[in-house]
Design an enzyme around this catalytic site. Structure first.
Site, PDB file in Angstrom:
ATOM      1  N   SER A 273       0.834  -1.194   0.000  1.00  0.00           N
ATOM      2  CA  SER A 273       0.000   0.000   0.000  1.00  0.00           C
ATOM      3  C   SER A 273       0.868   1.242   0.000  1.00  0.00           C
ATOM      4  O   SER A 273       1.986   1.229   0.501  1.00  0.00           O
ATOM      5  CB  SER A 273      -0.887   0.016   1.241  1.00  0.00           C
ATOM      6  OG  SER A 273      -0.057   0.182   2.383  1.00  0.00           O
ATOM      7  N   LYS A 274       0.304   2.305  -0.566  1.00  0.00           N
ATOM      8  CA  LYS A 274       1.076   3.538  -0.682  1.00  0.00           C
ATOM      9  C   LYS A 274       1.371   4.137   0.682  1.00  0.00           C
ATOM     10  O   LYS A 274       2.227   4.988   0.823  1.00  0.00           O
ATOM     11  CB  LYS A 274       0.351   4.533  -1.582  1.00  0.00           C
ATOM     12  CG  LYS A 274      -1.008   4.946  -1.104  1.00  0.00           C
ATOM     13  CD  LYS A 274      -1.664   5.876  -2.118  1.00  0.00           C
ATOM     14  CE  LYS A 274      -3.046   6.280  -1.651  1.00  0.00           C
ATOM     15  NZ  LYS A 274      -3.768   7.092  -2.609  1.00  0.00           N
ATOM     16  N   ARG A 275       0.660   3.686   1.698  1.00  0.00           N
ATOM     17  CA  ARG A 275       0.923   4.135   3.060  1.00  0.00           C
ATOM     18  C   ARG A 275       2.317   3.696   3.513  1.00  0.00           C
ATOM     19  O   ARG A 275       2.955   4.354   4.301  1.00  0.00           O
ATOM     20  CB  ARG A 275      -0.141   3.531   3.971  1.00  0.00           C
ATOM     21  CG  ARG A 275      -0.314   4.210   5.283  1.00  0.00           C
ATOM     22  CD  ARG A 275      -1.642   3.776   5.867  1.00  0.00           C
ATOM     23  NE  ARG A 275      -2.685   4.656   5.384  1.00  0.00           N
ATOM     24  CZ  ARG A 275      -3.217   5.635   6.113  1.00  0.00           C
ATOM     25  NH1 ARG A 275      -2.813   5.829   7.335  1.00  0.00           N
ATOM     26  NH2 ARG A 275      -4.157   6.402   5.625  1.00  0.00           N
ATOM     27  N   ASP A 426      -2.383  10.715   1.690  1.00  0.00           N
ATOM     28  CA  ASP A 426      -2.818   9.365   1.281  1.00  0.00           C
ATOM     29  C   ASP A 426      -4.216   9.393   0.705  1.00  0.00           C
ATOM     30  O   ASP A 426      -4.557   8.637  -0.196  1.00  0.00           O
ATOM     31  CB  ASP A 426      -2.836   8.417   2.493  1.00  0.00           C
ATOM     32  CG  ASP A 426      -1.450   7.869   2.799  1.00  0.00           C
ATOM     33  OD1 ASP A 426      -0.575   7.968   1.924  1.00  0.00           O
ATOM     34  OD2 ASP A 426      -1.251   7.354   3.917  1.00  0.00           O
ATOM     35  N   ARG A 488       7.445   9.835   5.318  1.00  0.00           N
ATOM     36  CA  ARG A 488       7.574   8.597   6.107  1.00  0.00           C
ATOM     37  C   ARG A 488       8.980   8.471   6.671  1.00  0.00           C
ATOM     38  O   ARG A 488       9.170   8.137   7.830  1.00  0.00           O
ATOM     39  CB  ARG A 488       7.264   7.384   5.226  1.00  0.00           C
ATOM     40  CG  ARG A 488       5.797   7.015   5.177  1.00  0.00           C
ATOM     41  CD  ARG A 488       5.604   5.631   4.586  1.00  0.00           C
ATOM     42  NE  ARG A 488       6.149   5.535   3.243  1.00  0.00           N
ATOM     43  CZ  ARG A 488       5.448   5.765   2.137  1.00  0.00           C
ATOM     44  NH1 ARG A 488       4.173   6.061   2.217  1.00  0.00           N
ATOM     45  NH2 ARG A 488       6.014   5.677   0.951  1.00  0.00           N
TER      46      ARG A 488
END
Ligand code: GLU
Length: 530
Positions: A273-275, A426, A488
């Site tokens: 996931s892009k998270r 997101d 991140r």
């Protein structure tokens, strides 16, 4: 109506099909609703390699029945990304072909004809239920601990009565009739027999009230008309097979062989996931990965060469390909591993090739030209350009917690700012300067911070230094994936976010967004005078 699908025997052989056997035809069917996802590229690659290994054909079909979320820009970036990876198709929306059109939005009339046929056969029925009734029905089912499922109310309306209501212009959808009991089973070419109780299968909407088909009707009609022999797609579609099988059965069509590939995973084995990871193919292109290295890496997701060699080209993969070598344990997409592999490819180039590829990367698209509005008025000598744009052309420097020290917000607050920005980014669909600005002002207001103080940690996270070119333009130029990746890693540099803190941040972010949405509604009402 039978409660099992016609048993088609799966081909688990890499040998060429016997003479007279149906031609192998596979497809990738992306929905153009966002960035080109690595998962789409991976599924496309396996479909292409399998088709070509069997002397077959591979095509691209665009599944844009969700008109509100589909965009031509997204379609274009998906096709570009596939082309960049050297994935080739002989039929598709850009190249045409004998089974077109290859965009579902251009095939509406075709689907309506089949929906009518299904209704007249009694395999589907018009449903006039309102959203309120459906919500209530689901709430009751949930309260009783049941699977939420349409209760079949409109199935008992006599056809003549339904026709009258339709003629009177009553809003309706078309739903599929499914058996109420028994078990559906089918052979997955990778997973063997899969059984799903019909009780768990909903009376799927096939045609929406605006006349657009849903995915389920369109995918079956198109796979049949486009003569797809093998449907190879992600495992998240397994539960849709009973509905699709029901449609094949009702329309009297042979169901293609189905093979559900394992989904790509983050290193912590959650779904990619892009998270947690950059998921857009564009990110890898922009960061200077070689397409042949990325394709090689994707080819290793759940598949391996018979001699276990890690480095191979697409034609080599094709020559050695067999479905048996696909393993179902969730393949982990690990950037460190990809970095290593990409480095191997770069080091294997000659110096001339390296120079050529590097220059092509520096100048790709409109990259350098797009920087000019930012630096033009800030430059005395061309030699000043490189230090200004270093973090936009290349990666930014690694960070430590000290880099955030001189900012006016404390470390805890900096973490909250980065976390909230990440959450909002997101969720955001578009990615341009004004949208990013709007997100940041909403968050700053919600946290009761001056915009300048709110942006402090973001400056460091994005540029790796306290002073950079304008921040919103920088983020817009870097793209959503690079921006998120930097936020991140900045959060990691600040010590990461504990599980407890994640919960706290999530709660505070949700409350903040809810407050700001409530304000927007109030303002809208005032504007409209109601
Ligand atoms: N449009 C679907 C998707 O975006 C395709 C699923 C399928 O391959 O049947 O994943």
């Amino acid at each position: 109506m039978s409660s099992t699908s016609s048993a088609t025997s799966p081909a688990r052989s890499s040998s060429n099909p016997p003479a007279g056997a149906k031609k192998v035809r596979t497809r990738i069917a992306p929905s153009p609703t966002g960035d080109p996802h690595m998962g789409t590229a991976y599924i496309a690659l396996f479909n292409m390699v399998y088709a070509h290994s069997q002397g077959g054909e591979f095509l691209v079909r665009i599944e844009d029945t969700d008109q509100a979320r589909s965009t031509p820009e997204s379609e274009a970036t998906i096709l570009d990304a596939l082309r960049w990876l050297n994935i080739e198709w002989t039929e598709g929306p850009d190249v045409g072909g004998p089974h077109g059109p290859y965009r579902q939005s251009e095939r509406q009339d075709i689907y309506r004809g089949y929906a009518d046929q299904l209704v007249s056969q009694g395999d589907a029925f018009p449903c006039f239920c309102s959203n309120e009734r459906l919500d209530e029905m689901r709430a009751t089912q949930r309260a009783e601990g049941k699977t939420t499922r349409y209760d079949g109310l409109c199935q008992s309306i006599a056809p003549a009565e339904a026709a009258k209501q339709i003629a009177a212009g009553d809003a309706h959808v078309i739903r599929l009739v499914v058996p109420v009991d028994g078990t559906f089973s089918f052979e997955d070419a990778l997973r063997g027999t899969i059984e799903i109780p019909w009780q768990q299968v909903d009376m799927q909407i096939l045609l929406k009230s605006d006349g657009m088909p849903t995915y389920h009707l369109a995918v079956v009609v198109d796979d049949h008309l486009m003569e797809i022999s093998h449907v190879m797609r992600g495992e998240e579609w397994i539960n849709s097979v009973p509905k699709h099988a029901r449609l094949y059965d009702a329309l009297g069509w042979e169901m293609p062989i189905h093979a559900h590939l394992p989904l790509l995973r983050n290193p912590d084995s959650s779904k990619l996931s892009k998270r947690k990871n950059p998921t857009s193919v564009t990110y890898y292109r922009d960061m200077g990965y070689l397409p042949e290295a990325v394709a090689n890496y994707l080819g290793r997701m759940g598949w391996s060469m018979p001699d276990e060699r890690e480095i191979f080209s697409l034609p080599e993969m094709q020559d050695a390909f067999s479905l048996e070598r696909i393993s179902l344990g969730g393949p982990v997409f690990d950037i460190d591993k990809l970095n290593w592999l990409n480095g191997e490819y770069l080091r294997a180039l000659s110096e001339d090739e390296f120079a050529e590829r590097a220059i092509a990367w520096f100048t790709q698209g409109n990259r350098l030209r797009a920087l000019v509005p930012l630096i033009h008025q800030r430059t005395n000598r061309f030699a000043d350009i490189a230090p200004q744009v270093d973090y936009l052309v290349g990666d930014r420097a690694d960070l430590t917690a000290d880099d955030f020290d001189h900012k006016r917000v404390a470390s805890d607050q900096a973490r909250q700012i980065l976390d909230h920005a990440l959450r909002s980014f997101d969720e955001s669909r578009g990615w341009e300067r004004d949208g990013i600005f709007a997100i940041c002002t909403t968050l700053a207001e919600g946290l009761e911070l001056k915009l300048k103080d709110f942006l402090g940690p973001l400056f460091v996270a994005i540029g790796g230094k306290a002073v950079t070119l304008p921040l919103f333009d920088s983020m817009a130029l870097l793209g959503a994936d690079v921006t998120r990746m930097r936020l991140r890693s900045a959060l990691e540099a600040l010590g990461g976010v504990s599980k407890k803190e994640t919960k706290r941040f999530e709660k505070s972010w949700r409350a903040l967004i809810a407050r700001s949405e409530a304000e927007i509604v109030t303002v809208d009402k005032e504007d409209s005078g109601s």
